[in-house]
Design a protein around this motif. Sequence first.
Motif, PDB file in Angstrom:
ATOM      1  N   GLU A 142       0.791  16.890 -75.983  1.00 28.57           N
ATOM      2  CA  GLU A 142       0.430  16.908 -74.642  1.00 28.57           C
ATOM      3  C   GLU A 142       0.143  18.355 -74.002  1.00 28.57           C
ATOM      4  O   GLU A 142       0.943  19.229 -74.250  1.00 28.57           O
ATOM      5  CB  GLU A 142       1.779  16.325 -73.897  1.00 28.57           C
ATOM      6  N   VAL A 143      -0.980  18.575 -73.467  1.00 30.20           N
ATOM      7  CA  VAL A 143      -1.274  19.761 -72.839  1.00 30.20           C
ATOM      8  C   VAL A 143      -1.288  19.821 -71.201  1.00 30.20           C
ATOM      9  O   VAL A 143      -2.071  18.974 -70.800  1.00 30.20           O
ATOM     10  CB  VAL A 143      -2.727  20.130 -73.241  1.00 30.20           C
ATOM     11  N   GLN A 144      -0.629  20.455 -70.905  1.00 29.33           N
ATOM     12  CA  GLN A 144      -0.469  20.685 -69.312  1.00 29.33           C
ATOM     13  C   GLN A 144      -0.944  22.247 -68.969  1.00 29.33           C
ATOM     14  O   GLN A 144      -0.628  23.063 -69.204  1.00 29.33           O
ATOM     15  CB  GLN A 144       1.012  20.549 -68.917  1.00 29.33           C
ATOM     16  N   PHE A 145      -1.902  22.316 -67.921  1.00 28.92           N
ATOM     17  CA  PHE A 145      -2.612  23.424 -67.526  1.00 28.92           C
ATOM     18  C   PHE A 145      -2.991  23.157 -65.984  1.00 28.92           C
ATOM     19  O   PHE A 145      -3.084  22.308 -65.563  1.00 28.92           O
ATOM     20  CB  PHE A 145      -3.604  23.643 -68.247  1.00 28.92           C
ATOM     21  N   PRO A 146      -3.211  24.313 -65.252  1.00 31.46           N
ATOM     22  CA  PRO A 146      -3.846  24.292 -63.917  1.00 31.46           C
ATOM     23  C   PRO A 146      -5.060  23.712 -63.882  1.00 31.46           C
ATOM     24  O   PRO A 146      -5.795  24.163 -64.795  1.00 31.46           O
ATOM     25  CB  PRO A 146      -3.658  25.865 -63.286  1.00 31.46           C
ATOM     26  N   TYR A 147      -5.681  23.218 -62.982  1.00 33.50           N
ATOM     27  CA  TYR A 147      -6.850  23.031 -62.949  1.00 33.50           C
ATOM     28  C   TYR A 147      -8.022  23.826 -62.988  1.00 33.50           C
ATOM     29  O   TYR A 147      -9.221  23.686 -63.551  1.00 33.50           O
ATOM     30  CB  TYR A 147      -7.247  22.093 -61.495  1.00 33.50           C
ATOM     31  N   LEU A 148      -7.580  24.916 -62.630  1.00 36.88           N
ATOM     32  CA  LEU A 148      -8.820  26.239 -62.873  1.00 36.88           C
ATOM     33  C   LEU A 148      -8.795  26.589 -64.188  1.00 36.88           C
ATOM     34  O   LEU A 148      -9.942  27.187 -64.517  1.00 36.88           O
ATOM     35  CB  LEU A 148      -7.858  27.428 -62.126  1.00 36.88           C
ATOM     36  N   GLN A 149      -7.922  26.020 -65.028  1.00 38.29           N
ATOM     37  CA  GLN A 149      -8.328  26.394 -66.629  1.00 38.29           C
ATOM     38  C   GLN A 149      -9.026  25.238 -67.297  1.00 38.29           C
ATOM     39  O   GLN A 149      -9.090  25.192 -68.618  1.00 38.29           O
ATOM     40  CB  GLN A 149      -6.870  26.612 -67.195  1.00 38.29           C
ATOM     41  N   MET A 150      -9.327  24.386 -66.467  1.00 36.85           N
ATOM     42  CA  MET A 150     -10.115  23.120 -67.243  1.00 36.85           C
ATOM     43  C   MET A 150     -11.254  23.320 -68.234  1.00 36.85           C
ATOM     44  O   MET A 150     -11.188  22.931 -69.041  1.00 36.85           O
ATOM     45  CB  MET A 150     -10.639  22.186 -65.991  1.00 36.85           C
ATOM     46  N   ASN A 151     -12.095  24.317 -67.683  1.00 34.48           N
ATOM     47  CA  ASN A 151     -13.283  24.629 -68.451  1.00 34.48           C
ATOM     48  C   ASN A 151     -13.033  25.205 -69.747  1.00 34.48           C
ATOM     49  O   ASN A 151     -13.478  24.726 -70.862  1.00 34.48           O
ATOM     50  CB  ASN A 151     -14.204  25.530 -67.577  1.00 34.48           C
ATOM     51  N   ASP A 152     -11.974  25.949 -69.883  1.00 29.49           N
ATOM     52  CA  ASP A 152     -11.581  26.730 -71.059  1.00 29.49           C
ATOM     53  C   ASP A 152     -10.895  25.765 -72.059  1.00 29.49           C
ATOM     54  O   ASP A 152     -11.064  25.642 -73.030  1.00 29.49           O
ATOM     55  CB  ASP A 152     -10.616  27.805 -70.516  1.00 29.49           C
ATOM     56  N   ILE A 153      -9.895  24.822 -71.457  1.00 26.56           N
ATOM     57  CA  ILE A 153      -9.385  23.882 -72.133  1.00 26.56           C
ATOM     58  C   ILE A 153     -10.312  22.897 -72.755  1.00 26.56           C
ATOM     59  O   ILE A 153     -10.244  22.578 -73.911  1.00 26.56           O
ATOM     60  CB  ILE A 153      -8.350  23.294 -71.422  1.00 26.56           C
ATOM     61  N   MET A 154     -11.283  22.320 -71.933  1.00 21.16           N
ATOM     62  CA  MET A 154     -12.141  21.108 -72.404  1.00 21.16           C
ATOM     63  C   MET A 154     -12.983  21.791 -73.362  1.00 21.16           C
ATOM     64  O   MET A 154     -13.422  21.185 -74.536  1.00 21.16           O
ATOM     65  CB  MET A 154     -12.921  20.703 -71.221  1.00 21.16           C
ATOM     66  N   ARG A 155     -13.358  23.022 -73.359  1.00 22.83           N
ATOM     67  CA  ARG A 155     -14.306  23.813 -74.282  1.00 22.83           C
ATOM     68  C   ARG A 155     -13.695  24.029 -75.684  1.00 22.83           C
ATOM     69  O   ARG A 155     -14.351  23.563 -76.707  1.00 22.83           O
ATOM     70  CB  ARG A 155     -14.690  25.037 -73.844  1.00 22.83           C
ATOM     71  N   GLN A 165      -6.890  11.371 -75.884  1.00 19.81           N
ATOM     72  CA  GLN A 165      -6.419  10.052 -75.877  1.00 19.81           C
ATOM     73  C   GLN A 165      -6.006   9.626 -74.507  1.00 19.81           C
ATOM     74  O   GLN A 165      -6.327   8.545 -73.959  1.00 19.81           O
ATOM     75  CB  GLN A 165      -5.000   9.950 -76.567  1.00 19.81           C
ATOM     76  N   GLU A 166      -5.773  10.411 -73.663  1.00 20.22           N
ATOM     77  CA  GLU A 166      -5.304  10.272 -72.201  1.00 20.22           C
ATOM     78  C   GLU A 166      -5.399  11.446 -71.345  1.00 20.22           C
ATOM     79  O   GLU A 166      -5.438  12.505 -71.807  1.00 20.22           O
ATOM     80  CB  GLU A 166      -3.834   9.822 -71.944  1.00 20.22           C
ATOM     81  N   GLN A 167      -5.935  11.381 -70.091  1.00 23.04           N
ATOM     82  CA  GLN A 167      -6.068  12.577 -69.375  1.00 23.04           C
ATOM     83  C   GLN A 167      -5.708  12.127 -67.609  1.00 23.04           C
ATOM     84  O   GLN A 167      -5.962  10.967 -67.463  1.00 23.04           O
ATOM     85  CB  GLN A 167      -7.574  13.033 -69.426  1.00 23.04           C
ATOM     86  N   GLN A 168      -5.293  13.218 -67.274  1.00 19.06           N
ATOM     87  CA  GLN A 168      -4.756  13.084 -65.707  1.00 19.06           C
ATOM     88  C   GLN A 168      -5.151  14.385 -65.134  1.00 19.06           C
ATOM     89  O   GLN A 168      -4.519  15.235 -65.235  1.00 19.06           O
ATOM     90  CB  GLN A 168      -3.546  12.516 -65.599  1.00 19.06           C
ATOM     91  N   PHE A 169      -6.194  14.296 -64.107  1.00 18.57           N
ATOM     92  CA  PHE A 169      -6.714  15.625 -63.573  1.00 18.57           C
ATOM     93  C   PHE A 169      -6.233  15.465 -62.072  1.00 18.57           C
ATOM     94  O   PHE A 169      -6.622  14.777 -61.285  1.00 18.57           O
ATOM     95  CB  PHE A 169      -8.194  15.696 -63.798  1.00 18.57           C
ATOM     96  N   ASP A 170      -5.480  16.782 -61.928  1.00 14.08           N
ATOM     97  CA  ASP A 170      -4.897  16.988 -60.346  1.00 14.08           C
ATOM     98  C   ASP A 170      -4.713  18.590 -60.299  1.00 14.08           C
ATOM     99  O   ASP A 170      -5.486  19.269 -61.016  1.00 14.08           O
ATOM    100  CB  ASP A 170      -3.737  16.391 -60.301  1.00 14.08           C
ATOM    101  N   ASN A 171      -4.154  19.103 -59.129  1.00 13.89           N
ATOM    102  CA  ASN A 171      -3.990  20.504 -59.342  1.00 13.89           C
ATOM    103  C   ASN A 171      -3.252  20.923 -60.624  1.00 13.89           C
ATOM    104  O   ASN A 171      -3.636  21.893 -61.092  1.00 13.89           O
ATOM    105  CB  ASN A 171      -3.045  20.897 -58.145  1.00 13.89           C
ATOM    106  N   ASN A 172      -2.438  20.319 -61.086  1.00 19.14           N
ATOM    107  CA  ASN A 172      -1.767  20.375 -62.306  1.00 19.14           C
ATOM    108  C   ASN A 172      -2.374  19.329 -63.424  1.00 19.14           C
ATOM    109  O   ASN A 172      -2.101  18.049 -62.779  1.00 19.14           O
ATOM    110  CB  ASN A 172      -0.339  20.395 -62.445  1.00 19.14           C
ATOM    111  N   CYS A 173      -3.220  19.470 -64.329  1.00 21.16           N
ATOM    112  CA  CYS A 173      -3.471  18.454 -65.270  1.00 21.16           C
ATOM    113  C   CYS A 173      -2.904  18.233 -66.464  1.00 21.16           C
ATOM    114  O   CYS A 173      -2.165  19.317 -67.144  1.00 21.16           O
ATOM    115  CB  CYS A 173      -5.039  19.009 -65.716  1.00 21.16           C
ATOM    116  N   VAL A 174      -3.021  17.088 -67.088  1.00 27.26           N
ATOM    117  CA  VAL A 174      -2.045  16.715 -68.430  1.00 27.26           C
ATOM    118  C   VAL A 174      -3.303  15.892 -69.193  1.00 27.26           C
ATOM    119  O   VAL A 174      -3.986  14.752 -68.703  1.00 27.26           O
ATOM    120  CB  VAL A 174      -1.013  15.858 -67.851  1.00 27.26           C
TER     121      VAL A 174
END
Length: 205
Positions: A142-155, A165-174
């Motif tokens: 399970e990876v938790q990160f701020p929304y601003l880090q989205m591009n780095d994590i997804m890359r 497997q699962e994803q939940q995007f908000d100010n804090n993403c999981v």
Amino acid sequence: MSLFEDTYRTIGKSYEGLFRDKGSKFIAYAFPFEDEVQLKDIIAELKLLHPKARHHCYAYRLSPDRSVFRINDDGEPSGTAGRPILNVLLSLDVTNILVVVVRYFGGTLLGVSGLINAYKTATQLALEEAEILEKTTDDIYEVQFPYLQMNDIMRIIKEENATIQEQQFDNNCVIRIAIRKMQVNAVIGRLEKVGQTNLRYLKTI
């Protein structure tokens, strides 16, 4: 499974095989099997399907490292049913499989060697029909990160071929991801370098 091996062989659907000897009929059913809690229901279904069968013998192997197994002779002489079924699974080096062989007694005793051959052959006939799949052993994180880090994590996830497997995007993403065992250290190392990222190991599949 060795320290450096992260694949295993299994099946993706059910298969059947039929062997006859001196009036006795041996019907083998091979099932994908990932949890021992499935066993009771599968045996119950086969007993409903074959209420007049004399024996419902089985063997299974579980877990990617092939370390979990169980055999059952269901009233046949010890070592003549479950063990020959398991030996076929061992020889094919497959796991996460349950094989149940249903026997209808034909009135003639087959003897120990006859029974061993019958249960082995019925199992072989079922698995000869099977498409053997090679799967990877994956660790789930399970990876938790701020929304601003989205591009780095997804890359990183895309470049390392990890599976979301699962994803939940908000100010804090999981995000829950599956990482191939041999790639875990590299992927985790890259993710940990992204600021404000928290990682939690969940399980191995």
